[in-house]
Structures are given as structure tokens and as C-alpha cells.
Design an enzyme around this catalytic site. Structure first.
Site, PDB file in Angstrom:
ATOM      1  N   ARG A 190     -52.104 -22.440  32.494  1.00  0.00           N
ATOM      2  CA  ARG A 190     -52.867 -21.393  31.813  1.00  0.00           C
ATOM      3  C   ARG A 190     -53.092 -21.812  30.370  1.00  0.00           C
ATOM      4  NH1 ARG A 190     -49.623 -18.684  35.472  1.00  0.00           N
ATOM      5  NH2 ARG A 190     -50.580 -16.965  36.600  1.00  0.00           N
ATOM      6  N   CYS A 248     -46.911 -26.055  24.033  1.00  0.00           N
ATOM      7  CA  CYS A 248     -46.692 -25.866  25.472  1.00  0.00           C
ATOM      8  C   CYS A 248     -45.505 -24.938  25.678  1.00  0.00           C
ATOM      9  CB  CYS A 248     -46.383 -27.190  26.158  1.00  0.00           C
ATOM     10  SG  CYS A 248     -47.726 -28.374  26.107  1.00  0.00           S
ATOM     11  N   ARG A 280     -55.513 -33.750  23.074  1.00  0.00           N
ATOM     12  CA  ARG A 280     -55.547 -35.016  22.332  1.00  0.00           C
ATOM     13  C   ARG A 280     -56.459 -36.020  23.026  1.00  0.00           C
ATOM     14  NH1 ARG A 280     -54.312 -31.812  19.183  1.00  0.00           N
ATOM     15  NH2 ARG A 280     -52.185 -31.353  18.569  1.00  0.00           N
ATOM     16  N   GLU A 283     -44.317 -20.842  31.877  1.00  0.00           N
ATOM     17  CA  GLU A 283     -44.739 -19.541  32.398  1.00  0.00           C
ATOM     18  C   GLU A 283     -43.523 -18.841  33.002  1.00  0.00           C
ATOM     19  OE1 GLU A 283     -47.578 -16.682  32.861  1.00  0.00           O
ATOM     20  OE2 GLU A 283     -48.048 -18.672  32.091  1.00  0.00           O
ATOM     21  N   ARG A 287     -59.367 -17.068  27.404  1.00  0.00           N
ATOM     22  CA  ARG A 287     -58.388 -17.356  28.444  1.00  0.00           C
ATOM     23  C   ARG A 287     -58.962 -18.311  29.467  1.00  0.00           C
ATOM     24  NH1 ARG A 287     -54.060 -14.579  30.152  1.00  0.00           N
ATOM     25  NH2 ARG A 287     -53.919 -16.565  31.240  1.00  0.00           N
ATOM     26  N   TYR A 289     -61.774 -19.586  34.873  1.00  0.00           N
ATOM     27  CA  TYR A 289     -60.743 -19.725  35.901  1.00  0.00           C
ATOM     28  C   TYR A 289     -61.269 -20.679  36.954  1.00  0.00           C
ATOM     29  CZ  TYR A 289     -58.521 -15.979  33.465  1.00  0.00           C
ATOM     30  OH  TYR A 289     -57.917 -15.244  32.476  1.00  0.00           O
ATOM     31  N   ARG A 332     -58.165 -13.680  38.027  1.00  0.00           N
ATOM     32  CA  ARG A 332     -59.078 -12.745  37.370  1.00  0.00           C
ATOM     33  C   ARG A 332     -60.435 -12.786  38.059  1.00  0.00           C
ATOM     34  NH1 ARG A 332     -57.902 -10.234  32.500  1.00  0.00           N
ATOM     35  NH2 ARG A 332     -59.608  -8.957  33.270  1.00  0.00           N
TER      36      ARG A 332
END
Length: 126
Positions: free
Chosen positions: A88, A73, A62, A76, A6, A106, A114
Site C-alpha cells: 500500500r 516503509c 529511488r 501493515e 492512495r 488500485y 476500494r
């Protein structure tokens, strides 16, 4: 074993150049800290908060030369207390480490998402 890595980052404004720059920085760091090269990546999912729409964040993959990694894609969820201007990433990759040893990344304002993982990662590097 396929593991999920993540990551998240934020931008100051809905600007294509900044979104791509921050996303490139993020995915390269996710790969670096986990020792992953594109041949080990199964796929990468990118999401952006609804306040961002200037470009596709997957374009960053890319631009770093990851031509054959499948990417997608998505938008959210628009949650009232969600962190704005956030990209994210969920990178699925072949790793030999245990789930608890995967290093998630992050950056910028996304550290608040987080803080537990960021702190644990800093301690393990300490």
C-alpha cells in the site's frame, strides 16, 4: 493544499524483483493520473503485509529517480481477514484539486480494497 493519494497493488510471491516492479508501476501511475511530479511530493509512506519482506518497497521511488522525496516503509497490521501479499502507498502531494477529485490507484488483486473508487474513476473517464 497537501492531499493524500492512495494506492495499492499485490504480488504473487515474496520476490524482491516483483515487489519493486509492481510498486514502481503503482507509484508512476499514481503520479501520472494526478499530474504530480516529485517536486510536488511532500513524502511517501509504503506498507507491506507481514507475508512480504524480500525488499523495501520504498526502493521503487529511488529506482524511478525520485531521489529527494522523503520515503518510509512500515509493516501493515496483521489482520486475519486482510488482503495478503499487498503493498500500500500513501503519497502526500501538493494539489490544487478538491479532495473528491484526487484519483486513487488500485491495481491487480488490490482492486477489491476500494472497488467504489475504482468504479467511480472508470465512470469519470467513461
Amino acid at each position: 493544499m497537501i492531499r493524500g493519494i492512495r494506492g495499492a497493488t499485490t504480488v504473487e510471491q515474496d520476490d524482491a524483483a516483483q515487489i519493486l516492479e509492481r510498486t514502481q508501476e503503482l507509484i508512476l501511475e499514481m503520479a501520472r493520473v494526478n499530474g504530480v511530479d516529485p517536486e510536488q511530493m511532500s513524502s511517501i509512506c509504503f506498507t507491506m503485509t507481514p507475508d512480504l519482506h524480500a525488499t523495501f518497497p520504498a526502493e521503487a521511488a529511488r529506482k524511478v529517480g525520485w531521489q529527494y522525496v522523503p520515503v518510509i516503509c512500515m509493516s501493515e497490521l496483521n489482520v486475519p481477514h486482510g488482503l495478503p501479499k499487498t503493498v500500500r502507498v500513501l503519497m502526500q502531494a501538493e494539489l490544487t484539486c478538491a479532495q473528491r477529485d484526487v484519483r486513487h490507484v488500485y491495481q491487480y488483486g488490490a482492486v477489491v480494497l476500494r472497488e467504489d473508487l475504482v468504479a467511480a474513476d472508470q465512470e469519470s473517464q467513461g
